[in-house]
Design a protein around this motif. Structure first.
Motif, PDB file in Angstrom:
ATOM      1  N   GLU A   1     -13.144  14.846 -10.455  1.00  0.00           N
ATOM      2  CA  GLU A   1     -12.450  13.790 -11.220  1.00  0.00           C
ATOM      3  C   GLU A   1     -10.938  13.825 -11.005  1.00  0.00           C
ATOM      4  O   GLU A   1     -10.209  13.018 -11.561  1.00  0.00           O
ATOM      5  CB  GLU A   1     -12.691  13.975 -12.716  1.00  0.00           C
ATOM      6  CG  GLU A   1     -14.120  13.854 -13.140  1.00  0.00           C
ATOM      7  CD  GLU A   1     -14.326  14.509 -14.488  1.00  0.00           C
ATOM      8  OE1 GLU A   1     -13.374  14.606 -15.279  1.00  0.00           O
ATOM      9  OE2 GLU A   1     -15.453  14.949 -14.751  1.00  0.00           O
ATOM     10  N   MET A   2     -10.497  14.791 -10.248  1.00  0.00           N
ATOM     11  CA  MET A   2      -9.039  14.926 -10.084  1.00  0.00           C
ATOM     12  C   MET A   2      -8.481  13.825  -9.192  1.00  0.00           C
ATOM     13  O   MET A   2      -9.176  13.366  -8.298  1.00  0.00           O
ATOM     14  CB  MET A   2      -8.720  16.296  -9.497  1.00  0.00           C
ATOM     15  CG  MET A   2      -8.922  17.422 -10.492  1.00  0.00           C
ATOM     16  SD  MET A   2      -7.761  17.319 -11.882  1.00  0.00           S
ATOM     17  CE  MET A   2      -6.269  17.962 -11.142  1.00  0.00           C
ATOM     18  N   PRO A   3      -7.236  13.377  -9.358  1.00  0.00           N
ATOM     19  CA  PRO A   3      -6.305  13.840 -10.366  1.00  0.00           C
ATOM     20  C   PRO A   3      -6.585  13.209 -11.730  1.00  0.00           C
ATOM     21  O   PRO A   3      -6.752  12.002 -11.850  1.00  0.00           O
ATOM     22  CB  PRO A   3      -4.945  13.387  -9.838  1.00  0.00           C
ATOM     23  CG  PRO A   3      -5.242  12.209  -8.964  1.00  0.00           C
ATOM     24  CD  PRO A   3      -6.642  12.387  -8.454  1.00  0.00           C
ATOM     25  N   CYS A   4      -6.626  14.072 -12.731  1.00  0.00           N
ATOM     26  CA  CYS A   4      -6.919  13.602 -14.080  1.00  0.00           C
ATOM     27  C   CYS A   4      -6.081  14.409 -15.076  1.00  0.00           C
ATOM     28  O   CYS A   4      -5.959  15.631 -14.939  1.00  0.00           O
ATOM     29  CB  CYS A   4      -8.411  13.792 -14.357  1.00  0.00           C
ATOM     30  SG  CYS A   4      -8.939  13.168 -15.948  1.00  0.00           S
TER      31      CYS A   4
ATOM     32  N   LYS B   1     -15.719   9.347 -12.932  1.00  0.00           N
ATOM     33  CA  LYS B   1     -16.273   9.492 -11.580  1.00  0.00           C
ATOM     34  C   LYS B   1     -16.443   8.122 -10.934  1.00  0.00           C
ATOM     35  O   LYS B   1     -16.127   7.922  -9.772  1.00  0.00           O
ATOM     36  CB  LYS B   1     -17.646  10.179 -11.651  1.00  0.00           C
ATOM     37  CG  LYS B   1     -17.576  11.656 -11.385  1.00  0.00           C
ATOM     38  CD  LYS B   1     -18.977  12.240 -11.354  1.00  0.00           C
ATOM     39  CE  LYS B   1     -18.989  13.543 -12.103  1.00  0.00           C
ATOM     40  NZ  LYS B   1     -20.294  13.998 -12.508  1.00  0.00           N
ATOM     41  N   ILE B   2     -16.964   7.182 -11.726  1.00  0.00           N
ATOM     42  CA  ILE B   2     -17.196   5.823 -11.202  1.00  0.00           C
ATOM     43  C   ILE B   2     -15.857   5.204 -10.797  1.00  0.00           C
ATOM     44  O   ILE B   2     -15.731   4.627  -9.715  1.00  0.00           O
ATOM     45  CB  ILE B   2     -17.858   4.941 -12.291  1.00  0.00           C
ATOM     46  CG1 ILE B   2     -19.222   5.503 -12.664  1.00  0.00           C
ATOM     47  CG2 ILE B   2     -17.881   3.479 -11.908  1.00  0.00           C
ATOM     48  CD1 ILE B   2     -20.411   4.772 -12.155  1.00  0.00           C
ATOM     49  N   CYS B   3     -14.862   5.313 -11.675  1.00  0.00           N
ATOM     50  CA  CYS B   3     -13.563   4.666 -11.374  1.00  0.00           C
ATOM     51  C   CYS B   3     -12.903   5.307 -10.171  1.00  0.00           C
ATOM     52  O   CYS B   3     -12.328   4.619  -9.329  1.00  0.00           O
ATOM     53  CB  CYS B   3     -12.644   4.722 -12.595  1.00  0.00           C
ATOM     54  SG  CYS B   3     -13.203   3.605 -13.890  1.00  0.00           S
ATOM     55  N   LYS B   4     -13.019   6.613 -10.066  1.00  0.00           N
ATOM     56  CA  LYS B   4     -12.411   7.265  -8.899  1.00  0.00           C
ATOM     57  C   LYS B   4     -13.069   6.764  -7.621  1.00  0.00           C
ATOM     58  O   LYS B   4     -12.391   6.455  -6.637  1.00  0.00           O
ATOM     59  CB  LYS B   4     -12.530   8.790  -9.014  1.00  0.00           C
ATOM     60  CG  LYS B   4     -11.866   9.441  -7.821  1.00  0.00           C
ATOM     61  CD  LYS B   4     -11.652  10.898  -7.937  1.00  0.00           C
ATOM     62  CE  LYS B   4     -11.102  11.383  -6.589  1.00  0.00           C
ATOM     63  NZ  LYS B   4     -10.884  12.801  -6.547  1.00  0.00           N
ATOM     64  N   ALA B   5     -14.391   6.649  -7.655  1.00  0.00           N
ATOM     65  CA  ALA B   5     -15.104   6.167  -6.458  1.00  0.00           C
ATOM     66  C   ALA B   5     -14.658   4.751  -6.080  1.00  0.00           C
ATOM     67  O   ALA B   5     -14.716   4.366  -4.919  1.00  0.00           O
ATOM     68  CB  ALA B   5     -16.612   6.212  -6.704  1.00  0.00           C
TER      69      ALA B   5
END
Ligand code: FMN
Length: 333
Positions: A67-70, A30-34
């Motif tokens: 969290e997508m795309p994952c 979540k952190i990295c996607k943000a």
């Protein structure tokens, strides 16, 4: 100019978070996607554990819509078991309502406990079996792409990543991530990007380059020297999810302003809160020693803070250590 990566007709951005066991959990994803990660992968998940009904494993393969795309990464070496595990994961994902972007196969893990079973980078020594795994998984995954992450070979005497990439492509792999080291090199500094370039020339599917990207300039070099379609960042994102913003800013030709030490600690607190929400206090406190301590790396007094974190036995104590440190850092300005 880097742009989009098309995998089985779907478009993704080109800066990816590389899978890390024990690290790329839902909180970190979540952190990295943000912060701009365009595509992520779960920690590696044991195909055998999924097939044999282990109670704790399915949660590792669960992806939330946010969290997508994952992708979900599986490790194992039996084509039948890998296919069955992929099928089970997709059935469960369908029930949960979020299908993974892909099922990825781990062909790069160098850990003795993994390779001794023929899994991970041991598959680099068995290219035919590796292709059988991809074929068996493609047969059950339908529209969900099957991808693989591999190294260059087992050791310097057996670098055959180009042949292997061609045979995985033929078997149905929709994209490949290449960590430009051999198994024997483990994580020793220095990669061999020329092999990523050779793979890119040899196949038609997207190639994601991986290895030693700690700054935007490293990503730039990997793109320029290999022609890869995307770059995956692993260790460079630990405690530094801003690396995705840094790379995107570089690609857009814009300046990048790194976070202040106090902002880093604020993000560490946020990361810890997400871990706690997801895993509960006990696990979050114990795992915070690694995941959260990374945010303090390179900052004044960080060794002392890591020492204190090692003794923390409650969420309240972790938060207090980080808040006190943040105050200390702000007072130094
Ligand atoms: C702690 C840790 C755990 C890792 N776990 C996985 C994993 O589960 N699956 C995988 O394919 N690679 C795994 N890797 C390898 C990374 O994805 C990546 O290929 C490698 O670290 C090189 O990239 P880097 O130089 O950006 O760190 C792991 C690496 C680290 C450091």
């Amino acid at each position: 100019m880097q742009g989009w990566i098309s995998i089985n007709g779907k478009r993704f951005g080109c800066i990816w978070l590389s899978p890390m066991a024990g690290m790329t959990d839902p909180a970190f994803r979540k952190i990295c996607k943000a912060h701009g990660a365009d595509y992520m992968t779960t920690e590696m998940v044991s195909a055998k554990a999924i097939c044999y009904g282990d109670k704790k494993t399915p949660v590792l393969a669960r992806i939330r819509p946010e969290e997508m795309p994952c992708a979900v990464q599986l490790f194992g070496s039996d084509p039948g078991i890998m296919a069955e595990a992929a099928e089970k994961i997709l059935e469960r994902a369908e029930k949960d309502g979020t299908l993974p972007a892909a099922i990825d196969v781990n062909m790069g893990c160098p850990m003795p406990k993994i390779v001794k079973n023929g899994d991970g980078s041991a598959l680099m020594r068995e290219p035919e079996k590796a292709a059988d795994i991809i074929r068996a998984m493609c047969a059950v995954c339908g529209k969900i792409p099957v991808t693989a992450k591999l190294r260059l070979g087992w050791d310097g005497e057996s670098i055959h990543v180009v042949e292997m990439a061609k045979s995985l492509e033929q078997a149905g792999a929709a994209a490949l991530c290449i960590h430009a080291r051999t198994r024997a090199e483990l994580y020793s500094p220095g990669i061999h990007p020329e092999y990523i370039g050779a793979v890119k020339k040899a196949v038609g599917i997207p190639i994601i380059g991986n290895g030693d990207v700690f700054h935007a300039a490293d990503a730039r070099r990997l793109f320029d020297t290999t022609g890869c379609d995307g770059v995956a960042v692993a260790r460079g994102a630990l405690g530094n999810p801003w690396i995705f913003e840094e790379i995107h800013a570089m690609l857009r030709g814009e300046p990048y302003l790194p976070p202040s030490p106090a902002e880093r600690i604020e993000e560490a607190l946020h990361h810890f809160a997400l871990m706690r929400e997801d895993k509960g206090e006990k696990v979050a406190v114990s795992e915070s020693r690694a995941a959260i301590a990374y945010y303090t790396k390179g900052m004044e007094g960080s060794a002392r803070i890591r020492g204190l974190m090692n003794t923390a036995d409650s969420a309240g104590r972790v938060i207090q250590i980080l808040r006190d440190y943040q105050k200390e850092l702000q007072e130094q300005i």
